[in-house]
Motif scaffolding. Structure first.
Motif, PDB file in Angstrom:
ATOM      1  N   HIS A 117       0.822  -1.203   0.000  1.00 46.18           N
ATOM      2  CA  HIS A 117       0.000   0.000   0.000  1.00 46.18           C
ATOM      3  C   HIS A 117       0.857   1.254   0.000  1.00 46.18           C
ATOM      4  CE1 HIS A 117      -2.189   3.341   1.966  1.00 46.18           C
ATOM      5  NE2 HIS A 117      -3.090   2.996   1.065  1.00 46.18           N
ATOM      6  N   ALA A 118       1.955   1.254   0.751  1.00 48.03           N
ATOM      7  CA  ALA A 118       2.840   2.420   0.768  1.00 48.03           C
ATOM      8  C   ALA A 118       3.404   2.687  -0.626  1.00 48.03           C
ATOM      9  CB  ALA A 118       3.970   2.210   1.767  1.00 48.03           C
ATOM     10  N   ALA A 119       3.821   1.625  -1.327  1.00 46.92           N
ATOM     11  CA  ALA A 119       4.330   1.789  -2.695  1.00 46.92           C
ATOM     12  C   ALA A 119       3.236   2.324  -3.610  1.00 46.92           C
ATOM     13  CB  ALA A 119       4.875   0.461  -3.205  1.00 46.92           C
ATOM     14  N   TYR A 120       2.047   1.761  -3.495  1.00 50.98           N
ATOM     15  CA  TYR A 120       0.887   2.225  -4.261  1.00 50.98           C
ATOM     16  C   TYR A 120       0.619   3.706  -3.985  1.00 50.98           C
ATOM     17  CZ  TYR A 120      -4.130   2.692  -5.377  1.00 50.98           C
ATOM     18  OH  TYR A 120      -5.351   3.127  -5.848  1.00 50.98           O
ATOM     19  N   ALA A 121       0.592   4.074  -2.690  1.00 54.41           N
ATOM     20  CA  ALA A 121       0.311   5.458  -2.306  1.00 54.41           C
ATOM     21  C   ALA A 121       1.368   6.403  -2.853  1.00 54.41           C
ATOM     22  CB  ALA A 121       0.235   5.576  -0.784  1.00 54.41           C
ATOM     23  N   GLY A 122       2.610   5.938  -2.882  1.00 59.29           N
ATOM     24  CA  GLY A 122       3.675   6.772  -3.411  1.00 59.29           C
ATOM     25  C   GLY A 122       3.489   7.100  -4.872  1.00 59.29           C
ATOM     26  N   VAL A 123       3.088   6.105  -5.659  1.00 56.70           N
ATOM     27  CA  VAL A 123       2.840   6.337  -7.089  1.00 56.70           C
ATOM     28  C   VAL A 123       1.657   7.277  -7.282  1.00 56.70           C
ATOM     29  CG1 VAL A 123       2.268   5.265  -9.302  1.00 56.70           C
ATOM     30  CG2 VAL A 123       3.847   4.115  -7.739  1.00 56.70           C
ATOM     31  N   VAL A 124       0.576   7.021  -6.572  1.00 54.94           N
ATOM     32  CA  VAL A 124      -0.615   7.877  -6.683  1.00 54.94           C
ATOM     33  C   VAL A 124      -0.289   9.306  -6.272  1.00 54.94           C
ATOM     34  CG1 VAL A 124      -2.912   8.300  -5.719  1.00 54.94           C
ATOM     35  CG2 VAL A 124      -2.257   5.985  -6.410  1.00 54.94           C
ATOM     36  N   SER A 125       0.459   9.464  -5.186  1.00 55.56           N
ATOM     37  CA  SER A 125       0.782  10.803  -4.677  1.00 55.56           C
ATOM     38  C   SER A 125       1.630  11.575  -5.670  1.00 55.56           C
ATOM     39  CB  SER A 125       1.519  10.687  -3.341  1.00 55.56           C
ATOM     40  OG  SER A 125       0.711  10.043  -2.388  1.00 55.56           O
ATOM     41  N   GLY A 126       2.651  10.933  -6.206  1.00 54.98           N
ATOM     42  CA  GLY A 126       3.511  11.605  -7.179  1.00 54.98           C
ATOM     43  C   GLY A 126       2.767  11.972  -8.447  1.00 54.98           C
ATOM     44  N   MET A 127       1.939  11.063  -8.915  1.00 51.65           N
ATOM     45  CA  MET A 127       1.197  11.333 -10.153  1.00 51.65           C
ATOM     46  C   MET A 127       0.178  12.450  -9.946  1.00 51.65           C
ATOM     47  SD  MET A 127       2.491   9.549 -12.529  1.00 51.65           S
ATOM     48  CE  MET A 127       1.247   9.952 -13.747  1.00 51.65           C
ATOM     49  N   LEU A 128      -0.538  12.435  -8.823  1.00 55.50           N
ATOM     50  CA  LEU A 128      -1.496  13.512  -8.545  1.00 55.50           C
ATOM     51  C   LEU A 128      -0.791  14.865  -8.481  1.00 55.50           C
ATOM     52  CD1 LEU A 128      -4.037  12.182  -5.878  1.00 55.50           C
ATOM     53  CD2 LEU A 128      -4.576  13.124  -8.126  1.00 55.50           C
ATOM     54  N   ALA A 129       0.341  14.895  -7.792  1.00 53.59           N
ATOM     55  CA  ALA A 129       1.080  16.156  -7.684  1.00 53.59           C
ATOM     56  C   ALA A 129       1.549  16.642  -9.049  1.00 53.59           C
ATOM     57  CB  ALA A 129       2.267  15.986  -6.744  1.00 53.59           C
ATOM     58  N   SER A 130       1.914  15.704  -9.926  1.00 49.74           N
ATOM     59  CA  SER A 130       2.360  16.091 -11.267  1.00 49.74           C
ATOM     60  C   SER A 130       1.230  16.699 -12.086  1.00 49.74           C
ATOM     61  CB  SER A 130       2.943  14.884 -12.011  1.00 49.74           C
ATOM     62  OG  SER A 130       1.927  14.007 -12.465  1.00 49.74           O
ATOM     63  N   LEU A 131      -0.006  16.388 -11.715  1.00 52.80           N
ATOM     64  CA  LEU A 131      -1.174  16.930 -12.412  1.00 52.80           C
ATOM     65  C   LEU A 131      -1.655  18.243 -11.795  1.00 52.80           C
ATOM     66  CD1 LEU A 131      -3.129  13.558 -12.836  1.00 52.80           C
ATOM     67  CD2 LEU A 131      -1.848  14.789 -14.599  1.00 52.80           C
ATOM     68  N   GLY A 132      -0.937  18.711 -10.776  1.00 49.53           N
ATOM     69  CA  GLY A 132      -1.297  19.979 -10.152  1.00 49.53           C
ATOM     70  C   GLY A 132      -2.116  19.865  -8.893  1.00 49.53           C
ATOM     71  N   PHE A 133      -2.385  18.637  -8.446  1.00 51.29           N
ATOM     72  CA  PHE A 133      -3.145  18.432  -7.214  1.00 51.29           C
ATOM     73  C   PHE A 133      -2.304  18.935  -6.035  1.00 51.29           C
ATOM     74  CE2 PHE A 133      -5.402  16.230  -3.877  1.00 51.29           C
ATOM     75  CZ  PHE A 133      -6.677  16.027  -4.372  1.00 51.29           C
ATOM     76  N   ILE A 134      -2.893  19.710  -5.145  1.00 56.17           N
ATOM     77  CA  ILE A 134      -2.139  20.376  -4.093  1.00 56.17           C
ATOM     78  C   ILE A 134      -2.309  19.657  -2.756  1.00 56.17           C
ATOM     79  CG2 ILE A 134      -1.831  22.527  -2.797  1.00 56.17           C
ATOM     80  CD1 ILE A 134      -2.862  23.993  -5.287  1.00 56.17           C
ATOM     81  N   GLY A 135      -1.188  19.267  -2.171  1.00 58.51           N
ATOM     82  CA  GLY A 135      -1.194  18.685  -0.838  1.00 58.51           C
ATOM     83  C   GLY A 135      -0.900  19.746   0.207  1.00 58.51           C
ATOM     84  N   PRO A 136      -1.142  19.458   1.482  1.00 62.67           N
ATOM     85  CA  PRO A 136      -0.910  20.450   2.532  1.00 62.67           C
ATOM     86  C   PRO A 136       0.573  20.791   2.665  1.00 62.67           C
ATOM     87  CG  PRO A 136      -1.395  18.304   3.478  1.00 62.67           C
ATOM     88  CD  PRO A 136      -1.651  18.179   2.026  1.00 62.67           C
ATOM     89  N   SER A 137       0.856  22.060   2.882  1.00 60.22           N
ATOM     90  CA  SER A 137       2.236  22.472   3.124  1.00 60.22           C
ATOM     91  C   SER A 137       2.596  22.176   4.578  1.00 60.22           C
ATOM     92  CB  SER A 137       2.401  23.965   2.836  1.00 60.22           C
ATOM     93  OG  SER A 137       1.555  24.725   3.682  1.00 60.22           O
ATOM     94  N   ALA A 138       3.876  22.139   4.867  1.00 61.85           N
ATOM     95  CA  ALA A 138       4.364  21.851   6.225  1.00 61.85           C
ATOM     96  C   ALA A 138       3.708  20.597   6.794  1.00 61.85           C
ATOM     97  CB  ALA A 138       4.123  23.048   7.144  1.00 61.85           C
ATOM     98  N   VAL A 139       3.520  19.608   5.940  1.00 65.68           N
ATOM     99  CA  VAL A 139       2.763  18.433   6.356  1.00 65.68           C
ATOM    100  C   VAL A 139       3.511  17.613   7.400  1.00 65.68           C
ATOM    101  CG1 VAL A 139       3.618  16.797   4.618  1.00 65.68           C
ATOM    102  CG2 VAL A 139       1.269  16.588   5.486  1.00 65.68           C
TER     103      VAL A 139
END
Length: 458
Positions: free
Chosen positions: A208-230
């Motif tokens: 799941h961690a590997a899966y989440a890493g791929v999803v997170s990177g791909m979403l961010a590459s599309l402009g999806f914004i995660g929280p700062s200072a997380v």
């Protein structure tokens, strides 16, 4: 700059040419060790079930599911390979970030993203270093408090580590990389409840961690914004997942030392917290009487994270790997704690059962205080004659301070992978990894990993 931003800047700017040669070599060693774990894990039930799930979901043929002659979407490939990588519990772990297995989280994510992006070998290796760096820093900052709250760093910290690797593969900007970390932090999860009842969720944590890493990177590459200072923020990861954390650790020594060098490779096919007890038992073995019936009791004193491994009659191979009584018993009886010692016939061995039943594991508060700087264990054997013998180990074999040699690592790979894919194919994989920095493409390696391993099934 806040810690999250500093780490994101570091990941985004990391370059292969700036890495010390020892770090480049270490990245290749980590890849070799992890692929040995993946290939050895193919015949396990957890691996087969993970692949069945991937087949049920389907997916675009973007990335390789190792040893299955199967390609699927990048996140699902990372999921399946991460589960398989952790299924035998012989994959690498971080020396100081308690419970964090970086290889099983970072490498499946990086491989899937690299195939998707068509990355060259050096970009892939840089991504490995970046993922190990973020995971090591975060894992160190929150442990051992994180572990004592019941969390498994592979499932929690692993999401952030995998996201960092994918962010580097995709050449995300520092801001995008910070978003990837923020997205990953919201997916973090993993409980040590797997210690009881034969649960397989430990293996899922890595996938799941590997899966989440791929999803997170791909979403961010599309402009999806995660929280700062997380990481360090008021409602951020560190405060949510630990009662105590050390914010300064998140950015300490960035670029001057590397967390990948704090990885240890397993000489025993068991939980790393059992290693000191295993090594102490092996040290005592030569002095034992010919008949182990003379052993009245075995007492093991160790630190808190190890002292919970108390099951004296494990019923499954997975449970046995997390049983100090079982591991000490097979070490004394057979002189090794390899994958062979976790087969069903070993669990049913009357001599092993008898010796494990006479083993008591206790926490030593002074040892708990010393952890994780050292990982101490004292094994004391009491004989029917009244004689006592004991041995103490503070740094078990395999740790960076007491490392496996390059020959040991290659031998481990051969014995892990060879029985599943054959000695010739294992040797070819090993040779490709040995020369990976000089290669332009990952394709030859992925082609060998794509081929079906008949011993794996699915």
């Amino acid at each position: 700059m806040v810690a999250t931003s500093v780490l994101a800047e570091f990941v985004s700017g990391l370059a292969y040419d700036s890495l010390p040669e020892r770090v480049k070599k270490r990245a290749c060693e980590c890849l070799l060790d992890l692929l040995g774990a993946v290939l050895s894990g193919l015949p396990t039930e957890s691996s087969r079930q993970g692949v069945q799930l991937v087949r049920l979901f389907g997916g675009l043929p973007q990335a390789t599911v190792v040893g299955r002659a199967l390609r699927t979407s990048a996140p699902l490939a990372a999921l399946a390979n991460g589960i398989t990588a952790h299924a035998q519990d012989i994959d690498d772990a971080h020396r100081l970030a308690t419970g964090f297995h970086p290889g099983a989280t970072v490498i499946p994510a990086a491989l899937a993203a690299a195939e998707l992006a068509g990355s060259c070998t050096t970009e892939f290796l840089v991504a490995l270093v970046a993922g190990y760096e973020v995971g090591g820093k975060v894992g160190r900052a929150i442990n051992p408090s994180h572990r004592y709250r019941g969390f498994h760093s592979t499932g929690t910290v692993g999401c952030l580590a995998a996201a960092a690797a994918v962010a580097r593969i995709l050449h995300l900007t520092p801001r995008e990389t910070a978003s990837a970390l923020g997205i990953a932090a919201s997916q973090a999860g993993g409980l040590f409840a797997f210690l009881r009842g034969g649960a397989q969720t430990k293996h899922f944590h890595a996938g799941h961690a590997a899966y989440a890493g791929v999803v997170s990177g791909m979403l961010a590459s599309l402009g999806f914004i995660g929280p700062s200072a997380v990481l360090e923020g008021e409602d951020g990861f560190c405060r949510a997942y630990a009662d105590e954390f050390r914010e300064e650790v998140l950015t300490r020594d960035l670029g001057s030392s590397f967390e990948i060098e704090q990885t240890y490779f397993k000489p025993h096919a068991a939980c790393g917290h059992a290693f000191s007890a295993i090594d102490a038992a092996l040290a005592l073995r030569a002095g034992l009487p010919r008949s182990l019936d003379e052993v009245v009791q075995i007492r093991v004193r160790t630190y808190r994270a190890a002292a919970v491994l108390t099951n004296r009659r494990p019923s499954t191979p997975h449970g046995a790997k997390f049983s100090i009584p079982y591991c000490v018993a097979v070490a004394l009886l057979r002189g090794r704690v390899s994958l062979a010692e976790f087969q069903p016939e070993s669990l049913a061995d009357k001599e092993v059962i008898r010796l494990a039943s006479r083993t008591v594991v206790e926490e030593d508060p002074a040892m708990t205080q010393a952890f994780p700087t050292v990982r101490p264990a004292v094994v004391e054997i009491i004989l029917s004659s009244g004689a006592r013998m004991d041995a103490r180990v503070d740094i078990p074999r395999g740790m960076p301070e007491n490392p496996l040699s390059p020959d040991d690592l290659e031998a481990k790979f051969a014995t892990s992978a060879g029985p599943v894919v054959g000695a010739d194919r294992a040797a070819r994989i090993q040779q490709l990894i040995r020369t990976l920095p000089e290669a332009e493409s990952l394709n030859p390696l992925m082609s060998l990993l794509f081929e079906r391993a008949d011993a794996g099934g699915d």
